[in-house]
Scaffold this active site. Structure first.
Site, PDB file in Angstrom:
ATOM      1  N   ASN A 153       0.809  -1.218   0.000  1.00  0.00           N
ATOM      2  CA  ASN A 153       0.000   0.000   0.000  1.00  0.00           C
ATOM      3  C   ASN A 153       0.844   1.272   0.000  1.00  0.00           C
ATOM      4  O   ASN A 153       0.453   2.275  -0.572  1.00  0.00           O
ATOM      5  CB  ASN A 153      -0.956   0.003   1.199  1.00  0.00           C
ATOM      6  CG  ASN A 153      -0.270  -0.330   2.506  1.00  0.00           C
ATOM      7  OD1 ASN A 153       0.315  -1.407   2.648  1.00  0.00           O
ATOM      8  ND2 ASN A 153      -0.308   0.574   3.445  1.00  0.00           N
ATOM      9  N   ALA A 202     -13.574  -4.260   0.178  1.00  0.00           N
ATOM     10  CA  ALA A 202     -14.282  -3.691  -0.972  1.00  0.00           C
ATOM     11  C   ALA A 202     -13.943  -2.236  -1.268  1.00  0.00           C
ATOM     12  O   ALA A 202     -13.996  -1.803  -2.413  1.00  0.00           O
ATOM     13  CB  ALA A 202     -15.796  -3.815  -0.747  1.00  0.00           C
ATOM     14  N   THR A 239     -25.049 -11.345  12.072  1.00  0.00           N
ATOM     15  CA  THR A 239     -25.873 -11.243  10.874  1.00  0.00           C
ATOM     16  C   THR A 239     -25.086 -10.537   9.777  1.00  0.00           C
ATOM     17  O   THR A 239     -24.515  -9.476  10.002  1.00  0.00           O
ATOM     18  CB  THR A 239     -27.160 -10.452  11.203  1.00  0.00           C
ATOM     19  OG1 THR A 239     -27.831 -11.136  12.259  1.00  0.00           O
ATOM     20  CG2 THR A 239     -28.072 -10.354   9.982  1.00  0.00           C
ATOM     21  N   CYS A 327      -3.532   5.048   7.670  1.00  0.00           N
ATOM     22  CA  CYS A 327      -3.635   4.621   9.055  1.00  0.00           C
ATOM     23  C   CYS A 327      -2.612   5.334   9.934  1.00  0.00           C
ATOM     24  O   CYS A 327      -2.483   5.027  11.097  1.00  0.00           O
ATOM     25  CB  CYS A 327      -3.433   3.112   9.139  1.00  0.00           C
ATOM     26  SG  CYS A 327      -4.456   2.236   7.968  1.00  0.00           S
TER      27      CYS A 327
HETATM   28  C1  LIG Z   1      -6.519  -0.814   3.224  1.00  0.00           C
HETATM   29  C2  LIG Z   1      -5.662  -1.983   3.526  1.00  0.00           C
HETATM   30  C3  LIG Z   1      -5.953  -2.855   4.585  1.00  0.00           C
HETATM   31  C4  LIG Z   1      -7.099  -2.600   5.543  1.00  0.00           C
HETATM   32  O1  LIG Z   1      -8.328  -2.781   4.914  1.00  0.00           O
HETATM   33  P1  LIG Z   1      -9.660  -2.175   5.602  1.00  0.00           P
HETATM   34  O2  LIG Z   1     -10.753  -2.706   4.731  1.00  0.00           O
HETATM   35  O3  LIG Z   1      -9.524  -0.687   5.516  1.00  0.00           O
HETATM   36  O4  LIG Z   1      -9.709  -2.680   6.979  1.00  0.00           O
HETATM   37  C5  LIG Z   1      -5.151  -3.961   4.783  1.00  0.00           C
HETATM   38  N1  LIG Z   1      -4.103  -4.194   3.977  1.00  0.00           N
HETATM   39  C6  LIG Z   1      -3.779  -3.393   2.949  1.00  0.00           C
HETATM   40  C7  LIG Z   1      -2.617  -3.734   2.085  1.00  0.00           C
HETATM   41  C8  LIG Z   1      -4.542  -2.253   2.688  1.00  0.00           C
HETATM   42  O5  LIG Z   1      -4.210  -1.449   1.680  1.00  0.00           O
END
Ligand SMILES: *Cc1c(COP(=O)(O)O)cnc(C)c1O
Length: 386
Positions: A153, A202, A239, A327
């Site tokens: 990321n 998603a 659910t 984050c």
């Molecule tokens: C965004 C991301 C996550 C976290 O996903 P969320 O759906 O926001 O919890 C985990 N790993 C990578 C590589 C990401 O880019």
């Protein structure tokens, strides 16, 4: 000028067709998929069609898909579900990398601190690629699970997951990959992949936030982290969020159908950003692999500037970018990932990530590049950098 969004690795807008497909499940078709009556059956059928659609598109039709609240939960379920709860003595060992998303990195730190697992880290090269030799030698000792990020990321580097998976499979060790950034851009053929567990979410592919999945090979024995009802094969009680799940499967279908065309569009814009930054801005360096990288991803470090100052300056000029991972808001220290690939701490503070998407235009990129060049010049001269 309108605000320009260049932070598609943080999240993406929801596709209007996805919104349309979700709406009925908030209103008329609101049933609980576990109910026996017609309301329940309608919901259950939407849920199972969504599951089948995603699995079929990944060529994973004979395995399982557990719906979760997103990439982070899927990562947690994969790691914690494979090592189990333990009996207070450390009996599990997870092999991972120093370039993981916090959903894996912080979970591993937690499991180590709680003495639930021993954590070993693989070596990476200066681009953030995992070194195979390092995996082979780590696997000389017993291991419960290997977890390697597919596409990074922060720096965009794409690992050869199939190859790393084969090394694990030959030695009978479970292999998980965090594919959250990868699934939008890379074709997934699960049958060829040598992966046992794979996380995705998603909102990185024009679907809604708060929903994701973990693909799990049938032979894997996973220990649930949420107990209660028997939803999701009793592996994740609660659910199901039918609307979001329908939205996710629609978004994934659109991503797969348009992948080739979209990627071609993205690569042109990304290359323009990388080429112009490196040739027009002195003291700029690309981070991550020059070729093996996500088609929409450009990331840099700049000498003599602070990444956060760039992000704020660009925001005031109308451009949304990131200095690393979303984050890390409010945390001005250098990225662990950049340090892990050998970038000196000072330089690592000057990080900038620019990620383009479906709606990015060539004109937006051109104006962005002008703005960036001027901003860096101003910031440097105000700080006496030569
Ligand atoms: C965004 C991301 C996550 C976290 O996903 P969320 O759906 O926001 O919890 C985990 N790993 C990578 C590589 C990401 O880019």
């Amino acid at each position: 000028m309108d605000k320009v969004y260049l932070d598609y690795a943080a999240t993406t807008p929801v596709d209007p067709l996805v919104v349309d497909r979700m709406l009925p499940y908030f209103a008329n078709d609101f049933g609980n998929p576990s109910s026996l009556h017609r309301f329940g059956q309608t919901a259950e059928s939407a849920l199972e069609q969504s599951r089948k659609k995603i699995l079929d598109l990944m060529n994973a039709g004979s395995d399982n898909l557990i719906f979760t609240s997103g990439g982070s939960e899927s990562d947690n379920l994969a790691l914690k579900g494979c090592i189990g709860w333990g009996d207070g003595s450390i009996s599990s060992r997870i092999i991972t990398t120093p370039v993981e998303h916090p959903a894996i990195a912080a979970t591993c730190d937690f499991l180590e601190k709680e003495r639930r697992a021993e954590i070993s880290k693989l070596r990476v090269d200066k681009y953030g690629c995992i070194e195979e030799e390092s995996l082979i030698s780590q696997l000389n000792q017993q291991a419960t699970l290997v977890s390697v990020i597919w596409a990074n990321n922060e720096i965009g580097t794409v690992n050869d997951i199939q190859k790393l998976g084969r090394i694990c499979r030959e030695r009978g060790v479970l292999f998980h990959t965090d594919a959250v950034q990868a699934v939008a851009y890379l074709d997934i053929d699960w049958q060829q992949l040598n992966v046992d567990l794979m996380s995705f979410g998603a909102h990185k592919f024009y679907g809604p936030k708060g929903v994701g999945g973990l693909v799990v090979r049938k032979s894997v024995r996973l220990i649930p982290q949420h107990t209660g009802g028997s939803q999701e094969n009793a592996l994740r009680a609660g659910t199901e969020n039918v609307s979001l799940i329908v939205g996710m499967s629609t978004a994934y279908e659109i991503a797969c159908q348009n992948r080739k065309k979209t990627n071609e569009h993205l690569v042109v814009l990304r290359n323009q950003i990388i080429e112009e930054v490196l040739s027009n801005i002195p003291g700029s360096h690309l981070t991550g692999h020059p070729e093996k990288r996500l088609p929409n991803h450009a990331s840099f470090v700049f000498e003599g500037v602070i990444g956060q100052d760039l992000v704020i300056g660009l925001d005031m000029a109308g451009f949304a970018v990131s200095s690393g991972s979303a984050c890390k808001v409010g945390n001005p220290s250098a990225s662990q990932i950049l340090l892990a690939i050998g970038i000196p701490e000072d330089l690592a503070r000057g990080a900038l990530r620019v990620t383009v998407g479906r709606y990015t235009t060539e004109k937006q990129v051109r104006i962005f590049l002008d703005t960036l060049r001027r901003l860096i010049k101003d910031l440097r001269s105000s700080q006496g950098y030569k």
